[in-house]
Design a protein around this motif. Structure first.
Motif, PDB file in Angstrom:
ATOM      1  N   UNK A 105      31.981  58.441  87.698  1.00  0.00           N
ATOM      2  CA  UNK A 105      32.653  59.148  88.781  1.00  0.00           C
ATOM      3  C   UNK A 105      33.192  58.174  89.826  1.00  0.00           C
ATOM      4  N   UNK A 106      32.372  57.178  90.151  1.00  0.00           N
ATOM      5  CA  UNK A 106      32.793  56.191  91.145  1.00  0.00           C
ATOM      6  C   UNK A 106      34.010  55.398  90.656  1.00  0.00           C
ATOM      7  N   UNK A 107      34.026  55.084  89.373  1.00  0.00           N
ATOM      8  CA  UNK A 107      35.165  54.345  88.819  1.00  0.00           C
ATOM      9  C   UNK A 107      36.443  55.172  88.891  1.00  0.00           C
ATOM     10  N   UNK A 108      36.332  56.467  88.605  1.00  0.00           N
ATOM     11  CA  UNK A 108      37.504  57.345  88.683  1.00  0.00           C
ATOM     12  C   UNK A 108      37.999  57.451  90.129  1.00  0.00           C
ATOM     13  N   UNK A 109      37.055  57.540  91.076  1.00  0.00           N
ATOM     14  CA  UNK A 109      37.438  57.594  92.491  1.00  0.00           C
ATOM     15  C   UNK A 109      38.162  56.308  92.891  1.00  0.00           C
ATOM     16  N   UNK A 110      37.606  55.184  92.472  1.00  0.00           N
ATOM     17  CA  UNK A 110      38.205  53.885  92.796  1.00  0.00           C
ATOM     18  C   UNK A 110      39.625  53.787  92.225  1.00  0.00           C
ATOM     19  N   UNK A 111      39.807  54.198  90.970  1.00  0.00           N
ATOM     20  CA  UNK A 111      41.120  54.095  90.312  1.00  0.00           C
ATOM     21  C   UNK A 111      42.156  55.000  90.971  1.00  0.00           C
ATOM     22  N   UNK A 123      39.861  46.465  88.626  1.00  0.00           N
ATOM     23  CA  UNK A 123      40.606  47.650  88.187  1.00  0.00           C
ATOM     24  C   UNK A 123      40.806  47.663  86.674  1.00  0.00           C
ATOM     25  N   UNK A 124      41.069  46.509  86.103  1.00  0.00           N
ATOM     26  CA  UNK A 124      41.286  46.430  84.658  1.00  0.00           C
ATOM     27  C   UNK A 124      40.054  46.912  83.894  1.00  0.00           C
ATOM     28  N   UNK A 125      38.878  46.432  84.310  1.00  0.00           N
ATOM     29  CA  UNK A 125      37.639  46.799  83.617  1.00  0.00           C
ATOM     30  C   UNK A 125      37.235  48.246  83.913  1.00  0.00           C
ATOM     31  N   UNK A 126      37.531  48.699  85.119  1.00  0.00           N
ATOM     32  CA  UNK A 126      37.242  50.095  85.463  1.00  0.00           C
ATOM     33  C   UNK A 126      38.066  51.035  84.592  1.00  0.00           C
ATOM     34  N   UNK A 127      39.359  50.705  84.408  1.00  0.00           N
ATOM     35  CA  UNK A 127      40.229  51.545  83.578  1.00  0.00           C
ATOM     36  C   UNK A 127      39.756  51.552  82.131  1.00  0.00           C
ATOM     37  N   UNK A 128      39.333  50.389  81.631  1.00  0.00           N
ATOM     38  CA  UNK A 128      38.826  50.314  80.262  1.00  0.00           C
ATOM     39  C   UNK A 128      37.572  51.172  80.092  1.00  0.00           C
ATOM     40  N   UNK A 129      36.701  51.148  81.098  1.00  0.00           N
ATOM     41  CA  UNK A 129      35.469  51.936  81.035  1.00  0.00           C
ATOM     42  C   UNK A 129      35.771  53.435  81.016  1.00  0.00           C
ATOM     43  N   UNK A 130      36.706  53.850  81.868  1.00  0.00           N
ATOM     44  CA  UNK A 130      37.084  55.262  81.920  1.00  0.00           C
ATOM     45  C   UNK A 130      37.727  55.681  80.601  1.00  0.00           C
ATOM     46  N   UNK A 131      38.579  54.807  80.062  1.00  0.00           N
ATOM     47  CA  UNK A 131      39.236  55.121  78.789  1.00  0.00           C
ATOM     48  C   UNK A 131      38.219  55.243  77.653  1.00  0.00           C
ATOM     49  N   UNK A 132      37.259  54.336  77.620  1.00  0.00           N
ATOM     50  CA  UNK A 132      36.243  54.364  76.565  1.00  0.00           C
ATOM     51  C   UNK A 132      35.406  55.642  76.652  1.00  0.00           C
ATOM     52  N   UNK A 188      62.741  52.706  75.713  1.00  0.00           N
ATOM     53  CA  UNK A 188      62.108  52.102  76.889  1.00  0.00           C
ATOM     54  C   UNK A 188      61.259  53.115  77.641  1.00  0.00           C
ATOM     55  N   UNK A 189      61.787  54.313  77.820  1.00  0.00           N
ATOM     56  CA  UNK A 189      61.043  55.357  78.532  1.00  0.00           C
ATOM     57  C   UNK A 189      59.770  55.747  77.785  1.00  0.00           C
ATOM     58  N   UNK A 190      59.876  55.866  76.462  1.00  0.00           N
ATOM     59  CA  UNK A 190      58.719  56.280  75.664  1.00  0.00           C
ATOM     60  C   UNK A 190      57.652  55.193  75.630  1.00  0.00           C
ATOM     61  N   UNK A 191      58.070  53.941  75.519  1.00  0.00           N
ATOM     62  CA  UNK A 191      57.105  52.833  75.521  1.00  0.00           C
ATOM     63  C   UNK A 191      56.368  52.765  76.860  1.00  0.00           C
ATOM     64  N   UNK A 192      57.095  53.027  77.942  1.00  0.00           N
ATOM     65  CA  UNK A 192      56.461  53.058  79.271  1.00  0.00           C
ATOM     66  C   UNK A 192      55.380  54.140  79.319  1.00  0.00           C
ATOM     67  N   UNK A 193      55.690  55.317  78.808  1.00  0.00           N
ATOM     68  CA  UNK A 193      54.721  56.416  78.807  1.00  0.00           C
ATOM     69  C   UNK A 193      53.539  56.110  77.901  1.00  0.00           C
ATOM     70  N   UNK A 194      53.798  55.463  76.769  1.00  0.00           N
ATOM     71  CA  UNK A 194      52.719  55.087  75.854  1.00  0.00           C
ATOM     72  C   UNK A 194      51.773  54.092  76.526  1.00  0.00           C
ATOM     73  N   UNK A 195      52.331  53.116  77.211  1.00  0.00           N
ATOM     74  CA  UNK A 195      51.517  52.117  77.910  1.00  0.00           C
ATOM     75  C   UNK A 195      50.688  52.714  79.041  1.00  0.00           C
ATOM     76  N   UNK A 196      51.125  53.863  79.546  1.00  0.00           N
ATOM     77  CA  UNK A 196      50.386  54.528  80.630  1.00  0.00           C
ATOM     78  C   UNK A 196      49.545  55.693  80.106  1.00  0.00           C
ATOM     79  N   UNK A 197      49.303  55.687  78.798  1.00  0.00           N
ATOM     80  CA  UNK A 197      48.402  56.655  78.157  1.00  0.00           C
ATOM     81  C   UNK A 197      48.890  58.098  78.300  1.00  0.00           C
ATOM     82  N   UNK A 198      50.201  58.286  78.454  1.00  0.00           N
ATOM     83  CA  UNK A 198      50.753  59.637  78.563  1.00  0.00           C
ATOM     84  C   UNK A 198      51.110  60.208  77.196  1.00  0.00           C
TER      85      UNK A 198
END
Length: 291
Positions: free
Chosen positions: A4-10, A65-74, A129-139
């Motif tokens: 929860x704290x990681x999500x708040x931070x992100x 932030x990088x590690x927090x995002x990885x943790x949330x994703x996992x 380009x638009x689709x790759x951007x969305x893919x990189x942002x997990x959309x």
């Protein structure tokens, strides 16, 4: 340290405003501030610079932030994995697709939905380009586009088929009797092309530059259906992959001569992201349907 704290931070990192972040998370600002302060105390380093009502990330905040995002994703991947055990009784597939490959998706979508009617789909059209951007942002879970070089190490590439580049013209013009056409001939014709953000336009512009040709482009447009309607008038011609006009009436595709005048249709997804069971089943059906 809690998820929860990681999500708040992100969220605070994304908005750089505690008030807006708290509102987006449906919690009070005091709760958000308290949780981030507890996280900073545990890490023994500040994550934000607090300047009046403004906040900015510290150097430590940027790195964390990088590690927090990885943790949330996992954690999200783990939850999704459990849901997938429900035998495809629930779930959602988000697919990005370029206009030229719409037929590939729609055929597979009809078949898949008949077999798994409870799976939801989100289909997003856009430029590569638009689709790759969305893919990189997990959309998006996966995108279908044309890509010649597997250039990004964090992407998983799967080739589908190749399609020749072609001059697309009205079926009423005299050009339809040609079996192929040179790039030099194409450059002398009045052209209407997809706007510069489309990978097809980037591809063909490089070909023109390589041969020192100056095409007569009088219209650029970011909407392919409208572009095709213009071509049907016979006043302009365009350049697209041959597969783009599959099932299109009143249009004719003439392959363009020359080396490397083909494009490779690919499925692109993120390597390190868990591939949902529904996505895997859909892609298997899509690829089987192409055989």
């Amino acid at each position: 340290m809690e998820l929860r704290q990681l999500k708040y931070f992100l969220k605070a990192k994304e908005l750089l405003n505690f008030t807006e972040a708290a509102a987006a998370l449906y919690i009070s600002q005091s709760t958000l501030s308290q949780q981030i302060k507890q996280l900073e105390d545990e890490l023994q380093v500040p994550l934000f610079n607090r300047i009046g009502k403004r906040i900015t990330l510290t150097e430590a905040g940027n790195l964390f932030a990088l590690y927090a995002q990885q943790s949330v994703n996992k954690a999200s991947d783990g939850l999704q994995f459990i849901k997938d055990l429900n035998n495809l009784e629930t779930g959602k597939i988000a697919i990005g697709v370029t206009y030229a490959l719409r037929h590939v998706v729609t055929k597979a979508l009809i078949l898949f939905s008949s077999e798994y009617p409870k799976i939801q789909f989100e289909i997003v059209f856009g430029t590569s380009q638009e689709l790759i951007h969305k893919l990189n942002h997990f959309e998006l879970d996966v995108i279908l586009t044309f890509e010649e070089i597997a250039s990004e190490a964090h992407f998983k590439y799967r080739e589908l088929f190749t399609s020749p580049m072609a001059l697309v013209t009205s079926s009423e013009t005299s050009l339809i009797h040609k079996k192929s056409i040179s790039l030099k001939e194409v450059s002398s014709l009045p052209l209407a092309l997809p706007s510069s953000g489309f990978s097809t336009t980037l591809f063909i512009n490089k070909a023109f530059e390589k041969d020192n040709l100056n095409p007569k482009v009088t219209i650029e447009i970011n909407d392919i259906p409208t572009l095709l309607e213009l071509i049907k008038t016979g006043k302009w011609h365009t350049i697209l992959t041959k597969t783009t006009i599959e099932n299109e009436k009143d249009l004719h595709a003439i392959p363009i001569k020359g080396q490397n005048m083909t494009r490779t249709a690919m499925l692109i997804s993120l390597k390190e992201v868990y591939e949902k069971k529904a996505v895997k089943a859909f892609l298997n059906m899509l690829m089987e349907n192409l055989k």
